[in-house]
Design a protein around this motif. Structure first.
Motif, PDB file in Angstrom:
ATOM      1  N   THR A 184      -4.531  33.693  31.839  1.00  0.00           N
ATOM      2  CA  THR A 184      -5.197  34.835  32.471  1.00  0.00           C
ATOM      3  C   THR A 184      -6.187  35.469  31.514  1.00  0.00           C
ATOM      4  N   TYR A 185      -5.810  35.581  30.252  1.00  0.00           N
ATOM      5  CA  TYR A 185      -6.715  36.127  29.234  1.00  0.00           C
ATOM      6  C   TYR A 185      -7.981  35.289  29.142  1.00  0.00           C
ATOM      7  N   LEU A 186      -7.842  33.976  29.271  1.00  0.00           N
ATOM      8  CA  LEU A 186      -8.990  33.082  29.138  1.00  0.00           C
ATOM      9  C   LEU A 186      -9.874  33.085  30.383  1.00  0.00           C
ATOM     10  N   ALA A 187      -9.282  32.898  31.553  1.00  0.00           N
ATOM     11  CA  ALA A 187     -10.067  32.638  32.766  1.00  0.00           C
ATOM     12  C   ALA A 187     -10.173  33.826  33.704  1.00  0.00           C
ATOM     13  N   GLY A 188      -9.393  34.877  33.510  1.00  0.00           N
ATOM     14  CA  GLY A 188      -9.466  36.024  34.394  1.00  0.00           C
ATOM     15  C   GLY A 188      -8.969  35.714  35.796  1.00  0.00           C
ATOM     16  N   LEU A 189      -9.629  36.266  36.807  1.00  0.00           N
ATOM     17  CA  LEU A 189      -9.170  36.137  38.184  1.00  0.00           C
ATOM     18  C   LEU A 189      -9.300  34.715  38.714  1.00  0.00           C
ATOM     19  N   ARG A 190     -10.114  33.894  38.092  1.00  0.00           N
ATOM     20  CA  ARG A 190     -10.256  32.511  38.554  1.00  0.00           C
ATOM     21  C   ARG A 190      -8.937  31.748  38.447  1.00  0.00           C
ATOM     22  N   ALA A 191      -8.114  32.062  37.445  1.00  0.00           N
ATOM     23  CA  ALA A 191      -6.857  31.336  37.259  1.00  0.00           C
ATOM     24  C   ALA A 191      -5.897  31.551  38.428  1.00  0.00           C
ATOM     25  N   PRO A 192      -5.515  32.785  38.771  1.00  0.00           N
ATOM     26  CA  PRO A 192      -4.603  32.935  39.923  1.00  0.00           C
ATOM     27  C   PRO A 192      -5.231  32.513  41.242  1.00  0.00           C
ATOM     28  N   ALA A 193      -6.561  32.621  41.360  1.00  0.00           N
ATOM     29  CA  ALA A 193      -7.201  32.184  42.607  1.00  0.00           C
ATOM     30  C   ALA A 193      -7.025  30.689  42.811  1.00  0.00           C
ATOM     31  N   LEU A 194      -7.141  29.908  41.750  1.00  0.00           N
ATOM     32  CA  LEU A 194      -6.996  28.459  41.872  1.00  0.00           C
ATOM     33  C   LEU A 194      -5.533  28.055  42.014  1.00  0.00           C
ATOM     34  N   ILE A 195      -4.650  28.744  41.298  1.00  0.00           N
ATOM     35  CA  ILE A 195      -3.219  28.423  41.379  1.00  0.00           C
ATOM     36  C   ILE A 195      -2.650  28.802  42.742  1.00  0.00           C
ATOM     37  N   ALA A 196      -3.281  29.750  43.420  1.00  0.00           N
ATOM     38  CA  ALA A 196      -2.785  30.173  44.734  1.00  0.00           C
ATOM     39  C   ALA A 196      -2.740  29.018  45.730  1.00  0.00           C
ATOM     40  N   PHE A 197      -3.621  28.019  45.564  1.00  0.00           N
ATOM     41  CA  PHE A 197      -3.574  26.847  46.443  1.00  0.00           C
ATOM     42  C   PHE A 197      -2.224  26.138  46.313  1.00  0.00           C
ATOM     43  N   VAL A 198      -1.779  25.940  45.084  1.00  0.00           N
ATOM     44  CA  VAL A 198      -0.495  25.263  44.847  1.00  0.00           C
ATOM     45  C   VAL A 198       0.654  26.115  45.357  1.00  0.00           C
ATOM     46  N   LYS A 199       0.597  27.383  45.055  1.00  0.00           N
ATOM     47  CA  LYS A 199       1.674  28.305  45.435  1.00  0.00           C
ATOM     48  C   LYS A 199       1.885  28.328  46.943  1.00  0.00           C
ATOM     49  N   ASP A 200       0.795  28.508  47.698  1.00  0.00           N
ATOM     50  CA  ASP A 200       0.935  28.612  49.142  1.00  0.00           C
ATOM     51  C   ASP A 200       1.350  27.294  49.779  1.00  0.00           C
ATOM     52  N   THR A 201       0.873  26.177  49.231  1.00  0.00           N
ATOM     53  CA  THR A 201       1.286  24.875  49.747  1.00  0.00           C
ATOM     54  C   THR A 201       2.787  24.684  49.597  1.00  0.00           C
ATOM     55  N   LEU A 202       3.326  25.032  48.427  1.00  0.00           N
ATOM     56  CA  LEU A 202       4.767  24.914  48.202  1.00  0.00           C
ATOM     57  C   LEU A 202       5.550  25.824  49.143  1.00  0.00           C
ATOM     58  N   ILE A 203       5.049  27.035  49.365  1.00  0.00           N
ATOM     59  CA  ILE A 203       5.760  27.969  50.241  1.00  0.00           C
ATOM     60  C   ILE A 203       5.780  27.456  51.677  1.00  0.00           C
ATOM     61  N   TYR A 204       4.637  26.967  52.165  1.00  0.00           N
ATOM     62  CA  TYR A 204       4.592  26.460  53.535  1.00  0.00           C
ATOM     63  C   TYR A 204       5.550  25.282  53.716  1.00  0.00           C
ATOM     64  N   VAL A 205       5.534  24.357  52.782  1.00  0.00           N
ATOM     65  CA  VAL A 205       6.418  23.191  52.881  1.00  0.00           C
ATOM     66  C   VAL A 205       7.879  23.634  52.873  1.00  0.00           C
ATOM     67  N   THR A 206       8.238  24.530  51.959  1.00  0.00           N
ATOM     68  CA  THR A 206       9.623  24.981  51.843  1.00  0.00           C
ATOM     69  C   THR A 206      10.092  25.689  53.113  1.00  0.00           C
ATOM     70  N   VAL A 207       9.275  26.593  53.631  1.00  0.00           N
ATOM     71  CA  VAL A 207       9.683  27.392  54.789  1.00  0.00           C
ATOM     72  C   VAL A 207       9.816  26.520  56.032  1.00  0.00           C
ATOM     73  N   VAL A 208       8.857  25.646  56.267  1.00  0.00           N
ATOM     74  CA  VAL A 208       8.904  24.814  57.473  1.00  0.00           C
ATOM     75  C   VAL A 208      10.115  23.887  57.438  1.00  0.00           C
ATOM     76  N   VAL A 209      10.355  23.256  56.300  1.00  0.00           N
ATOM     77  CA  VAL A 209      11.513  22.360  56.193  1.00  0.00           C
ATOM     78  C   VAL A 209      12.810  23.143  56.345  1.00  0.00           C
ATOM     79  N   ALA A 210      12.904  24.309  55.698  1.00  0.00           N
ATOM     80  CA  ALA A 210      14.139  25.090  55.751  1.00  0.00           C
ATOM     81  C   ALA A 210      14.446  25.570  57.160  1.00  0.00           C
ATOM     82  N   ILE A 211      13.435  26.015  57.878  1.00  0.00           N
ATOM     83  CA  ILE A 211      13.681  26.581  59.204  1.00  0.00           C
ATOM     84  C   ILE A 211      14.069  25.492  60.205  1.00  0.00           C
ATOM     85  N   LEU A 212      13.696  24.246  59.918  1.00  0.00           N
ATOM     86  CA  LEU A 212      14.071  23.138  60.793  1.00  0.00           C
ATOM     87  C   LEU A 212      15.377  22.471  60.368  1.00  0.00           C
TER      88      LEU A 212
END
Length: 653
Positions: A184-212
């Motif tokens: 975060t110190y190095l890249a600022g807001l660009r770092a969490p913005a790019l990591i958010a793609f991974v985070k949300d993908t994992l959450i969607y996969v986990t929730v859909v599988v769990a609910i089924l």
């Protein structure tokens, strides 16, 4: 660590390493012209489009605390936990209305935080400082609760849980946050913005599988709701009342409604949510996201059902009781007992990464507030952009260290209640931020007094409320005129009432109000990037109702009003066109020698030639020894002449 769950641990560790590489690589993603500009480091250059902003705002709002605390509240109390679903339904229409106005005025004046906007709008350094201090104060426990979510996962995986040394027990959490602080110190807001793609993908996969998958393993939805209802009807020994109910009872409807409304009003005045809005590229990006983000609300509703699922699994209930009745372990224990180890690791990775992304954004947002509203206003008014960015980077590190201290040293239940208090605090900035986007009727001093009354009442009332086995800060609702009401809403009503009354008093006695730095057109300004030629320097293109310039001063971008009825932005005034010289009378042709040709007038003197005049101001000077480029041809109306005049010039008659 003798009972370490190896497979989930390896999955979580691998996911963390991937995210770490993405975080450091994000400094090269959408490379900034100069990362030592707070606009670039703290807002990603204000260049995120619809797709990136959608993930950024989703990663910003739906945190690991949401993944852990919402189902934990449903697990413990039942339907009351679904207030989070209600307020996320209400919040996006509110955001659709006011967020584009905040974005426009911030873009027009280069504001990077709501504290700056309040300072400029109301002309009050004190009010801006109050907004900044409240934002930082409310954000600190919010960051800490992201760490509480990570700790719940580490505890279930068996990392450090059996160690008697506090440092060894907390070492994984310290390492994780140190790595987040580094990229975060190095890249600022660009770092969490790019990591958010991974985070949300994992959450969607986990929730859909769990609910089924989970209902099919534990007897179906009938068994799940039956087990939850039976438990919630039993009497809680600590309170002498039932644990809760599977539907909201009439006695709790008013508390439920006011809590949902207050949370909806407060969410997007939190600094981290505002930062996600200000990082967008255009006004329509915000509106499109406000229309699409309810997809996350659907996911949140499914996550809340995890609380009922956990209640229907006896092994989960036993694990929660063994941990002192901590319901925050319910979802990690549910994954551990239902899923195979490798998929439990994916679910844990979603929770861990879902904590790191918002924690990084929150620390950046708090650093932006401190740098522009406190450091630059009070400590170093002549700070250069590079100095501002360096201070913001250091401030973001301090925020993370402070939040880590909250998470490691304070009682976890107290931390959660402190976050509820943070919601009450941040709601008191709503009049200064949101109402000020539409009117300056409230006097600046009256807003300060109203804020102080709301803060004092909310803090004292929350301190006096017992609950959950605690004598203080036990709940966020209190009785008002016989109705249990969210304390934040009551404090906000007092805030606005005091501000309105004192405004009338101050105007009556003639107390001077502050100067408004903004103009009406700033609230609808929208930059439009003008296509440039393949070669040659950039030149701005004009159109009716447009004004050249941006907050960063780049050529080739203009502000265009969002609605034709509103004036254009005045962030950078357009140069006035030069007066056109009066036409001289046509000389009477006489016989004689061929007349000497008169050169064409300079381009800046042609009627309607503002674009040429602007282009001349941004052309680089010609290198020494090289001739100037030829003057462009004038408009055709100057070259037009009748056949008789053309023949007269050729013959000299």
């Amino acid at each position: 660590m003798s009972n370490l769950n190896v497979v989930p641990f390896i999955i979580v560790l691998g996911s963390f390493l991937i995210v770490t590489l993405i975080g450091f690589a994000s400094a090269r993603w959408r490379p900034a012209e100069d990362l030592l500009q707070l606009n670039e480091w703290g807002l990603g250059g204000r260049g995120f489009g619809t797709f990136v902003s959608w993930f950024l705002l989703g990663g910003d709002i739906y945190t690991a605390y949401t993944f852990i605390a919402v189902p934990a509240l449903v697990y413990a109390t039942g339907a009351a936990g679904f207030y989070a679903l209600s307020y996320t339904i209400m919040v996006f229409p509110i955001v659709f209305i006011f967020a584009p106005r905040l974005w426009s005025v911030a873009r027009a004046h280069g504001y990077v935080s709501p504290g700056e906007f309040v300072r400029g709008r109301k002309g009050s350094q004190g009010l801006g400082l109050a907004v900044a201090a409240t934002g930082i104060l409310a954000t600190m426990p919010y960051i800490a609760l992201q760490l509480v979510g990570i700790e719940s996962v580490l505890t279930v995986m068996g990392i450090g849980s059996t160690s008697g040394d506090a440092f060894v027990r907390d070492l994984p959490l310290i390492i994780a946050f140190a790595v987040v602080a580094a990229y975060t110190y190095l890249a600022g807001l660009r770092a969490p913005a790019l990591i958010a793609f991974v985070k949300d993908t994992l959450i969607y996969v986990t929730v859909v599988v769990a609910i089924l998958y989970i209902p099919s393993r534990i007897g179906g939805w009938g068994h799940i709701f039956g087990a939850a209802s039976a438990h919630l009807k039993t009497v809680n020994p600590a309170t002498g009342k039932p644990f809760g109910s599977i539907v909201v009872m009439p006695a709790g409807e008013w508390a439920y409604a006011t809590l949902a409304l207050g949370s909806a009003l407060a969410l997007f005045v939190y600094p981290h949510a505002t930062t996600g809005v200000l990082a967008a590229k255009r006004r329509d990006v915000i509106r499109r996201n406000a229309a699409m983000l309810p997809v996350y609300t659907l996911i949140l509703g499914l996550i809340a059902l995890f609380g009922y699922m956990a209640r229907a699994v006896p092994a989960v209930n036993a694990g929660v009781n063994a941990a002192g009745g901590n319901p925050q372990l319910s979802v990690p224990l549910l994954f551990a007992h239902i899923f195979p180890g490798w998929f439990a690791g994916i679910g844990y990775s979603a929770i861990v990464i879902g904590a790191l992304v918002p924690a990084a954004i929150m620390s950046i947002a708090a650093a932006n507030l401190f740098t522009r509203t406190i450091y630059k206003e009070l400590l170093k008014p002549d700070a250069t952009p590079a100095q501002e960015t360096r201070v913001a980077r250091i401030a973001s590190l301090i925020m993370k260290v402070g939040a880590l201290g909250f998470a490691l040293e304070l009682n976890k239940t107290f931390s959660i209640n402190l976050q509820l208090l943070g919601g009450i605090w941040i709601l008191q900035t709503f009049p200064a931020i949101v109402i000020s986007l539409y009117t300056r009727w409230f006097h600046r001093s009256a807003l300060i007094f109203g804020w102080a009354v709301g803060m004092a009442y909310g803090t004292i009332q929350a301190y006096r409320m017992p609950g959950g086995g605690q004598a203080h800060f036990g709940t966020s609702a209190a009785p008002v005129f016989g109705h249990v009401t969210y304390i934040g809403i009551t404090a906000l009503i007092l805030n606005v009432a005091v501000a309105a009354l004192l405004t009338l008093v101050f105007r009556q006695i003639g107390v001077q109000d502050g100067y408004d730095q903004t103009r009406p057109g700033d609230y609808s300004a929208d930059p439009v990037t003008v296509p440039t030629a393949a070669a040659g320097p950039r030149t701005p293109r004009r159109a009716a109702g447009r004004t050249v310039g941006t907050a960063t001063g780049r050529a080739g971008t203009v502000y265009e009003p969002a609605r034709a009825s509103e004036p254009a932005s005045t962030s950078v005034p357009a140069p006035a066109p030069e007066p056109v010289p009066a036409a001289e009378p046509e000389p009477v042709p006489t016989a004689g020698p061929e007349p000497v040709a008169t050169p064409w007038p300079a381009p800046s003197s042609w009627p309607g030639s503002t674009a040429w005049a602007d282009a001349a101001t941004i052309q680089p000077p010609a290198p020494p020894g090289n001739p100037l480029p030829p003057e462009p041809r004038p408009p055709r109306r100057f070259a037009f002449m009748t056949r008789e005049r053309a023949a007269s010039r050729r013959t000299g008659r």
